[in-house]
Design a protein around this motif. Structure first.
Motif, PDB file in Angstrom:
ATOM      1  N   LEU A 186       0.909  -1.112   0.034  1.00 32.75           N
ATOM      2  CA  LEU A 186       0.116   0.037   0.080  1.00 32.75           C
ATOM      3  C   LEU A 186       0.730   1.314   0.104  1.00 32.75           C
ATOM      4  N   ASP A 187       2.235   0.949  -0.027  1.00 36.86           N
ATOM      5  CA  ASP A 187       3.071   2.484   0.034  1.00 36.86           C
ATOM      6  C   ASP A 187       2.656   3.434  -1.085  1.00 36.86           C
ATOM      7  N   ASP A 188       2.150   3.059  -2.177  1.00 32.92           N
ATOM      8  CA  ASP A 188       1.877   3.903  -3.384  1.00 32.92           C
ATOM      9  C   ASP A 188       0.335   4.077  -3.715  1.00 32.92           C
ATOM     10  N   GLU A 189      -0.445   3.577  -2.702  1.00 36.31           N
ATOM     11  CA  GLU A 189      -1.706   3.623  -3.000  1.00 36.31           C
ATOM     12  C   GLU A 189      -2.291   4.880  -2.177  1.00 36.31           C
ATOM     13  N   ASP A 190      -2.214   5.906  -2.743  1.00 39.24           N
ATOM     14  CA  ASP A 190      -2.383   7.374  -2.002  1.00 39.24           C
ATOM     15  C   ASP A 190      -3.831   7.366  -1.730  1.00 39.24           C
ATOM     16  N   GLU A 191      -4.855   6.997  -2.497  1.00 36.48           N
ATOM     17  CA  GLU A 191      -6.215   7.041  -2.263  1.00 36.48           C
ATOM     18  C   GLU A 191      -6.550   6.184  -1.068  1.00 36.48           C
ATOM     19  N   VAL A 192      -6.027   4.960  -0.774  1.00 34.47           N
ATOM     20  CA  VAL A 192      -6.275   4.431   0.312  1.00 34.47           C
ATOM     21  C   VAL A 192      -5.782   4.910   1.566  1.00 34.47           C
ATOM     22  N   ASN A 193      -4.647   5.490   1.470  1.00 37.31           N
ATOM     23  CA  ASN A 193      -3.837   5.880   2.940  1.00 37.31           C
ATOM     24  C   ASN A 193      -4.288   7.310   3.290  1.00 37.31           C
ATOM     25  N   GLU A 194      -4.951   8.079   2.227  1.00 38.57           N
ATOM     26  CA  GLU A 194      -5.534   9.239   2.496  1.00 38.57           C
ATOM     27  C   GLU A 194      -6.996   8.946   3.153  1.00 38.57           C
ATOM     28  N   ALA A 195      -7.680   8.034   2.697  1.00 38.73           N
ATOM     29  CA  ALA A 195      -8.781   7.642   3.199  1.00 38.73           C
ATOM     30  C   ALA A 195      -8.572   7.151   4.781  1.00 38.73           C
ATOM     31  N   ARG A 196      -7.568   6.316   4.825  1.00 35.39           N
ATOM     32  CA  ARG A 196      -7.392   6.027   6.197  1.00 35.39           C
ATOM     33  C   ARG A 196      -7.069   7.082   7.010  1.00 35.39           C
ATOM     34  N   GLU A 197      -6.466   8.010   6.749  1.00 30.44           N
ATOM     35  CA  GLU A 197      -6.046   9.122   7.585  1.00 30.44           C
ATOM     36  C   GLU A 197      -7.286  10.070   8.170  1.00 30.44           C
ATOM     37  N   GLN A 198      -7.987  10.110   7.079  1.00 31.69           N
ATOM     38  CA  GLN A 198      -9.243  10.999   7.167  1.00 31.69           C
ATOM     39  C   GLN A 198     -10.323  10.434   8.037  1.00 31.69           C
ATOM     40  N   ILE A 199     -10.415   9.056   7.955  1.00 38.01           N
ATOM     41  CA  ILE A 199     -11.327   8.352   8.763  1.00 38.01           C
ATOM     42  C   ILE A 199     -10.667   8.231  10.462  1.00 38.01           C
ATOM     43  N   ARG A 200      -9.270   8.292  10.490  1.00 38.65           N
ATOM     44  CA  ARG A 200      -9.016   8.473  11.949  1.00 38.65           C
ATOM     45  C   ARG A 200      -9.155   9.971  12.430  1.00 38.65           C
ATOM     46  N   LYS A 201      -9.092  10.893  11.630  1.00 38.28           N
ATOM     47  CA  LYS A 201      -9.231  12.200  12.136  1.00 38.28           C
ATOM     48  C   LYS A 201     -10.990  12.499  12.244  1.00 38.28           C
ATOM     49  N   GLY A 202     -11.633  12.029  11.321  1.00 38.60           N
ATOM     50  CA  GLY A 202     -13.014  12.232  11.383  1.00 38.60           C
ATOM     51  C   GLY A 202     -13.767  11.790  12.603  1.00 38.60           C
ATOM     52  N   LEU A 203     -13.163  10.541  13.404  1.00 35.20           N
ATOM     53  CA  LEU A 203     -13.871   9.739  14.012  1.00 35.20           C
ATOM     54  C   LEU A 203     -13.048   9.767  15.381  1.00 35.20           C
ATOM     55  N   ASP A 204     -11.704  10.693  15.397  1.00 37.29           N
ATOM     56  CA  ASP A 204     -10.879  10.667  16.550  1.00 37.29           C
ATOM     57  C   ASP A 204     -10.588   9.305  17.032  1.00 37.29           C
ATOM     58  N   LEU A 205     -10.427   8.351  16.091  1.00 36.11           N
ATOM     59  CA  LEU A 205      -9.952   7.065  16.512  1.00 36.11           C
ATOM     60  C   LEU A 205      -8.717   6.922  17.081  1.00 36.11           C
ATOM     61  N   PRO A 206      -8.749   6.327  18.205  1.00 39.31           N
ATOM     62  CA  PRO A 206      -7.169   5.931  18.759  1.00 39.31           C
ATOM     63  C   PRO A 206      -6.502   4.906  17.935  1.00 39.31           C
TER      64      PRO A 206
END
Length: 220
Positions: free
Chosen positions: A152-172
């Motif tokens: 997934l190193d080059d999967e920008d869409e997936v990695n961006e989605a992961r980061e946005q979900i963490r921030k949006g839900l304040d996931l630990p």
């Protein structure tokens, strides 16, 4: 909780009892000490942006109205979502999350709904970890997780989605998502059946990443 108690839970857990995988069930706190409500399907689906981002990780929260499996001891299973392969996510009365695959496999994958979302965000390839678990070997699951993460190193869409979900839900960040997944599946004794009554088998599959040249190379 002492080490002996943890061992007892991992060995004796039942489908009607919650699995504790390092995620507090009642509440969590942010960095300022404010108590946050536990994540529920209702809280999550109210956030349309997060739901859309989870779609990038192949998770949908539009349940399938047609029943194609049963669970012993549960009259009306609560399906809360599905994945692109046709599998279903079920929130059990215990608040454990059960995954039922379209290929005749099933098992509990998380102790709470929040732990389930943490899993699919930090390890979106969690189902492949189980596929390449060599029949439920934790060390092989860790190897598979490392190799799959490298892809997934080059999967920008997936990695961006992961980061946005963490921030949006304040996931630990979970302490050990692969270990928690192993414990949940290993302890699962929920009996899922097809409509003809035949039981589903474990989510642990027999393959290892050594059977897959791409993953074997990624792990090298």
């Amino acid at each position: 909780m002492c080490e002996a108690a943890n061992a007892a839970i991992s060995l004796q857990i039942r489908a009607h009892e919650p699995i504790f995988s390092g995620v507090r069930q009642n509440a969590r706190s942010d960095l300022k000490g404010a108590v946050l409500m536990p994540l529920t399907p209702e809280v999550l689906t109210a956030n349309s942006q997060v739901v859309a981002r989870l779609g990038s990780l192949d998770i949908s929260f539009t349940p399938d109205d047609e029943s194609w499996f049963t669970i012993d001891g549960i009259e009306s299973p609560r399906q809360v979502g599905s994945d692109g392969s046709g599998g279903a996510f079920v929130l059990l009365p215990s608040q454990n999350v059960l995954y039922v695959s379209s290929e005749g496999r099933a098992g509990i994958i998380a102790g709470t709904f929040e732990a389930f979302i943490q899993l699919v965000v930090v390890r979106p390839y969690w189902l492949d970890i189980l596929k390449f678990s060599a029949g439920g070997d934790l060390a092989e699951m860790r190897r598979a997780a490392d190799a799959l993460e490298a892809t997934l190193d080059d999967e920008d869409e997936v990695n961006e989605a992961r980061e946005q979900i963490r921030k949006g839900l304040d996931l630990p960040e979970p302490d050990d998502p692969v270990g928690a997944l192993y414990e949940a599946v290993a302890a699962s004794d929920a009996i899922v059946r097809a409509t003809d009554g035949s039981p589903f088998t474990t989510l642990f599959n027999r393959f290892s990443i050594d059977n897959n040249p791409m993953l074997r190379n990624a792990a090298a």
